[in-house]
Scaffold this motif. Structure first.
Motif, PDB file in Angstrom:
ATOM      1  N   GLU A 189       0.851  -1.182   0.000  1.00 44.07           N
ATOM      2  CA  GLU A 189       0.000   0.000   0.000  1.00 44.07           C
ATOM      3  C   GLU A 189       0.890   1.235   0.000  1.00 44.07           C
ATOM      4  O   GLU A 189       1.822   1.341   0.801  1.00 44.07           O
ATOM      5  N   GLU A 190       0.582   2.155  -0.906  1.00 41.73           N
ATOM      6  CA  GLU A 190       1.394   3.363  -1.010  1.00 41.73           C
ATOM      7  C   GLU A 190       1.091   4.286   0.166  1.00 41.73           C
ATOM      8  O   GLU A 190      -0.064   4.506   0.498  1.00 41.73           O
ATOM      9  N   PRO A 191       2.137   4.820   0.819  1.00 41.18           N
ATOM     10  CA  PRO A 191       1.895   5.728   1.943  1.00 41.18           C
ATOM     11  C   PRO A 191       1.181   6.985   1.454  1.00 41.18           C
ATOM     12  O   PRO A 191       1.300   7.366   0.290  1.00 41.18           O
ATOM     13  N   GLU A 192       0.428   7.615   2.355  1.00 43.02           N
ATOM     14  CA  GLU A 192      -0.316   8.812   1.980  1.00 43.02           C
ATOM     15  C   GLU A 192       0.603   9.900   1.452  1.00 43.02           C
ATOM     16  O   GLU A 192       0.318  10.530   0.468  1.00 43.02           O
ATOM     17  N   GLU A 193       1.700  10.116   2.139  1.00 38.59           N
ATOM     18  CA  GLU A 193       2.663  11.120   1.686  1.00 38.59           C
ATOM     19  C   GLU A 193       4.035  10.483   1.647  1.00 38.59           C
ATOM     20  O   GLU A 193       4.533   9.987   2.648  1.00 38.59           O
ATOM     21  N   VAL A 194       4.640  10.490   0.469  1.00 38.75           N
ATOM     22  CA  VAL A 194       5.972   9.923   0.325  1.00 38.75           C
ATOM     23  C   VAL A 194       6.954  10.858   1.015  1.00 38.75           C
ATOM     24  O   VAL A 194       6.949  12.069   0.762  1.00 38.75           O
ATOM     25  N   PRO A 195       7.795  10.329   1.922  1.00 37.16           N
ATOM     26  CA  PRO A 195       8.748  11.190   2.617  1.00 37.16           C
ATOM     27  C   PRO A 195       9.702  11.859   1.624  1.00 37.16           C
ATOM     28  O   PRO A 195      10.184  11.232   0.704  1.00 37.16           O
ATOM     29  N   ARG A 196       9.923  13.133   1.834  1.00 39.28           N
ATOM     30  CA  ARG A 196      10.833  13.892   0.966  1.00 39.28           C
ATOM     31  C   ARG A 196      12.195  14.000   1.627  1.00 39.28           C
ATOM     32  O   ARG A 196      12.287  14.046   2.851  1.00 39.28           O
ATOM     33  N   PRO A 197      13.232  14.090   0.804  1.00 42.70           N
ATOM     34  CA  PRO A 197      14.567  14.285   1.394  1.00 42.70           C
ATOM     35  C   PRO A 197      14.626  15.628   2.122  1.00 42.70           C
ATOM     36  O   PRO A 197      13.957  16.576   1.735  1.00 42.70           O
TER      37      PRO A 197
END
Length: 125
Positions: A78-86
C-alpha cells in the motif's frame, strides 16, 4: 505457471545483492527485484527488507530486452499517503553567499569582456 506482465506470484529469494534480490519460481525461472522496487521509501540496506531463503510475493513488471524478468515488491504494498521527501539543505552563511555572488559576477565579467589569458598558440616572430 504463467509469468506474464502484471501477474502476482510467490517465489523464493535465492540471492541478495547491493542492487536487488533474485527470486526463483516453481518453474525454475529467476527474476530480479531491483532495489528501487523493494519499498516506497528509500532503501539504504536491502538486507533490512529481504533475506535469502524467504518466500516473497512479487508482481511481474515485464521482461527486459534480454528476456529477463523484472519484478516488484513495492507494487504490492500500500502506497503511503505522503511519500517522505529528502531533507532540504540549510542556507549557507551570508558571508559565503556574498563571496559566491562576487565570484560569479567577476567570472561573468571576465567571460563577456573577453578578458583573461589568451589561449596558448603559435606566436608571430
Amino acid at each position: 505457471m504463467q509469468l506474464d506482465s502484471g501477474a502476482v506470484v510467490e517465489g523464493r529469494v535465492t540471492r541478495v545483492t547491493d542492487f536487488g534480490a533474485f527470486i526463483q519460481f516453481e518453474n525454475g525461472e529467476t527474476g530480479l527485484v531491483h532495489i528501487s522496487q523493494i519499498a516506497h521509501s528509500f532503501v539504504r540496506n536491502i538486507h533490512d527488507h529481504v533475506r535469502e531463503g524467504e518466500n516473497v510475493e512479487v508482481k511481474v513488471l515485464g521482461r527486459d530486452e534480454r528476456g529477463r524478468l523484472d519484478l516488484s515488491i513495492k507494487e504490492l504494498l500500500e502506497e503511503p499517503e505522503e511519500v517522505p521527501r529528502p531533507r532540504a539543505i540549510g542556507r549557507q552563511s551570508p558571508q559565503f553567499e556574498a563571496k559566491l555572488r562576487s565570484f560569479m559576477r567577476d567570472a561573468k565579467e571576465r567571460t563577456t569582456a573577453g578578458g583573461g589569458k589568451k589561449p596558448a598558440g603559435k606566436r608571430k616572430k
